[in-house]
Design an enzyme around this catalytic site. Structure first.
Site, PDB file in Angstrom:
ATOM      1  CG  ASN A  62      74.780 -30.256  43.403  1.00  0.00           C
ATOM      2  OD1 ASN A  62      73.948 -29.394  43.084  1.00  0.00           O
ATOM      3  ND2 ASN A  62      75.921 -30.411  42.759  1.00  0.00           N
ATOM      4  CG  ASP A 113      77.130 -13.956  48.313  1.00  0.00           C
ATOM      5  OD1 ASP A 113      76.481 -12.905  48.158  1.00  0.00           O
ATOM      6  OD2 ASP A 113      77.914 -14.403  47.452  1.00  0.00           O
ATOM      7  CE  LYS A 158      79.037 -13.965  43.893  1.00  0.00           C
ATOM      8  NZ  LYS A 158      77.886 -14.380  44.689  1.00  0.00           N
ATOM      9  CB  ALA A 178      77.004 -28.713  45.893  1.00  0.00           C
TER      10      ALA A 178
HETATM   11  P1  ATR Z   1      76.260 -20.271  42.197  1.00  0.00           P
HETATM   12  O1  ATR Z   1      77.535 -19.531  42.419  1.00  0.00           O
HETATM   13  O2  ATR Z   1      75.091 -19.367  41.909  1.00  0.00           O
HETATM   14  O3  ATR Z   1      75.953 -21.252  43.274  1.00  0.00           O
HETATM   15  P2  ATR Z   1      77.177 -22.429  40.490  1.00  0.00           P
HETATM   16  O4  ATR Z   1      78.427 -22.554  41.287  1.00  0.00           O
HETATM   17  O5  ATR Z   1      77.242 -22.503  39.007  1.00  0.00           O
HETATM   18  O6  ATR Z   1      76.435 -21.050  40.812  1.00  0.00           O
HETATM   19  O7  ATR Z   1      76.135 -23.544  41.034  1.00  0.00           O
HETATM   20  C1  ATR Z   1      74.899 -23.756  40.462  1.00  0.00           C
HETATM   21  C2  ATR Z   1      74.153 -24.845  41.240  1.00  0.00           C
HETATM   22  O8  ATR Z   1      72.881 -25.081  40.589  1.00  0.00           O
HETATM   23  C3  ATR Z   1      74.855 -26.194  41.274  1.00  0.00           C
HETATM   24  O9  ATR Z   1      74.510 -26.857  42.464  1.00  0.00           O
HETATM   25  C4  ATR Z   1      74.250 -26.903  40.053  1.00  0.00           C
HETATM   26  O10 ATR Z   1      74.287 -28.312  40.099  1.00  0.00           O
HETATM   27  P3  ATR Z   1      75.549 -29.128  39.460  1.00  0.00           P
HETATM   28  O11 ATR Z   1      76.661 -29.002  40.452  1.00  0.00           O
HETATM   29  O12 ATR Z   1      75.063 -30.513  39.312  1.00  0.00           O
HETATM   30  O13 ATR Z   1      75.856 -28.446  38.143  1.00  0.00           O
HETATM   31  C5  ATR Z   1      72.826 -26.449  40.178  1.00  0.00           C
HETATM   32  N1  ATR Z   1      72.115 -26.555  38.887  1.00  0.00           N
HETATM   33  C6  ATR Z   1      72.218 -25.725  37.830  1.00  0.00           C
HETATM   34  N2  ATR Z   1      71.406 -26.133  36.824  1.00  0.00           N
HETATM   35  C7  ATR Z   1      70.770 -27.243  37.266  1.00  0.00           C
HETATM   36  C8  ATR Z   1      69.779 -28.128  36.725  1.00  0.00           C
HETATM   37  N3  ATR Z   1      69.275 -27.937  35.503  1.00  0.00           N
HETATM   38  N4  ATR Z   1      69.358 -29.161  37.487  1.00  0.00           N
HETATM   39  C9  ATR Z   1      69.840 -29.359  38.726  1.00  0.00           C
HETATM   40  N5  ATR Z   1      70.776 -28.555  39.304  1.00  0.00           N
HETATM   41  C10 ATR Z   1      71.235 -27.525  38.592  1.00  0.00           C
END
Ligand code: ATR
Length: 281
Positions: free
Chosen positions: A152, A102, A66, A129
């Site tokens: 976040n 989105d 993206k 985030a």
């Molecule tokens: P997307 O495009 O789907 O938003 P992304 O940019 O990878 O995917 O973002 C994933 C989100 O899920 C982030 O906010 C991530 O938190 P971090 O910025 O701290 O990584 C959150 N996330 C993913 N796994 C997590 C977990 N086990 N616990 C808490 N937050 C999680």
């Protein structure tokens, strides 16, 4: 001649977009076909050139492309530039134009549950985030809510999300602990994080016992249909919104760009909900 469309991602086999768009082509009587394309990340540029040469009418873009696709397009609209991500490409006479449906898709789904007037008076919490949060945050600022808080796991990402999108709406970033403390002050709580997604379906992104009665809990995850977050929220008397609406609405906005036709989103939501094992009412 059949017009070609598709979705690029890696992995892509789980995507429900081909089924949804192909049904819409059939319903609209358009000779179009939509395919999933699993692209090796190092070959994205080659793939985009190939799709242009094959004269695809347009395509969707999903994880992990993206952001990476932006410099490969001829033009990117203002919303997608502000969000920093493209999920839809339209081939307009050989010119590739990127946009992001989105956030607007989420807003359309939210507007099925809350009126624009309700939203204006709402304090909204966004959990997560990442890329999805950014699009949703951007679309929500346009609905002018009372406030938006972003929380976040990695707090700095929430801070930089808020700094990167300018808005007159009252906005702040807080830690997960802080948002749990403030939970009773939010009217709408949206999980945009991947926490609770298959296969770790028992996980909750935050502790939600403090949630306000009749608040709306929304999740952008649609597998499972009802995440642990939504299930718990329902137990705490919250209203809930799962991720099927956003999925269908973002696809419908892309489909309209490509064809000029607005598909029947209600029917698609019912059908996908049933396919995922839920009831449509
Ligand atoms: P997307 O495009 O789907 O938003 P992304 O940019 O990878 O995917 O973002 C994933 C989100 O899920 C982030 O906010 C991530 O938190 P971090 O910025 O701290 O990584 C959150 N996330 C993913 N796994 C997590 C977990 N086990 N616990 C808490 N937050 C999680």
């Amino acid at each position: 001649m059949t017009s070609l469309y598709g979705v690029i991602g890696n992995p892509i086999s789980h995507s429900r977009s081909p089924q949804m768009h192909n049904r819409w082509f059939a319903e609209a009587g358009i000779d179009g076909q939509y395919f999933p394309f699993d692209i090796e990340p190092s070959r994205l540029e080659e793939a985009v050139r190939g799709m242009k040469a094959l004269n695809l009418g347009g395509w969707n873009v999903t994880i992990p492309f993206k952001e990476a696709i932006l410099p490969l397009l001829d033009q990117v609209d203002d919303d997608a530039i502000n969000i920093g991500a493209v999920n839809t490409v339209q081939n307009r006479n050989g010119k590739l134009i990127g946009s992001n449906t989105d956030g607007a898709g989420f807003a359309a789904s939210l507007l099925e549950k809350r009126t624009a007037e309700d939203i204006k008076q709402s304090s909204i919490l966004i959990i997560g985030a990442g890329g999805a949060a950014k699009g949703i945050y951007y679309a929500l600022t346009k609905l002018n809510p009372a406030s938006i808080t972003v929380s976040n796991r990695t707090e700095e990402r929430a801070v930089s999300l808020i700094q990167s999108i300018k808005t007159p709406v009252k906005a702040q970033a807080v830690s997960i602990q802080e948002c749990e403390k403030l939970l009773s002050s939010y009217d709408i709580v949206i999980n945009t994080s991947s926490v609770g997604m298959f296969p770790h379906t028992e996980r909750l992104p935050i502790e939600i016992s403090g949630m306000k009665d009749n608040a709306l809990a929304a999740d952008i995850i649609y597998n499972p249909l009802e995440t642990a977050f939504l299930k718990e929220a329902r137990k705490h008397k919250a209203d809930t919104l799962n991720g099927v609406g956003m999925f269908v609405q973002q696809g419908a906005l892309a489909f309209s760009q490509w064809t000029g036709i607005k598909p029947d989103t209600e029917k698609a939501i019912s059908r996908i909900t049933e396919e995922l094992g839920g009831t449509s009412c």
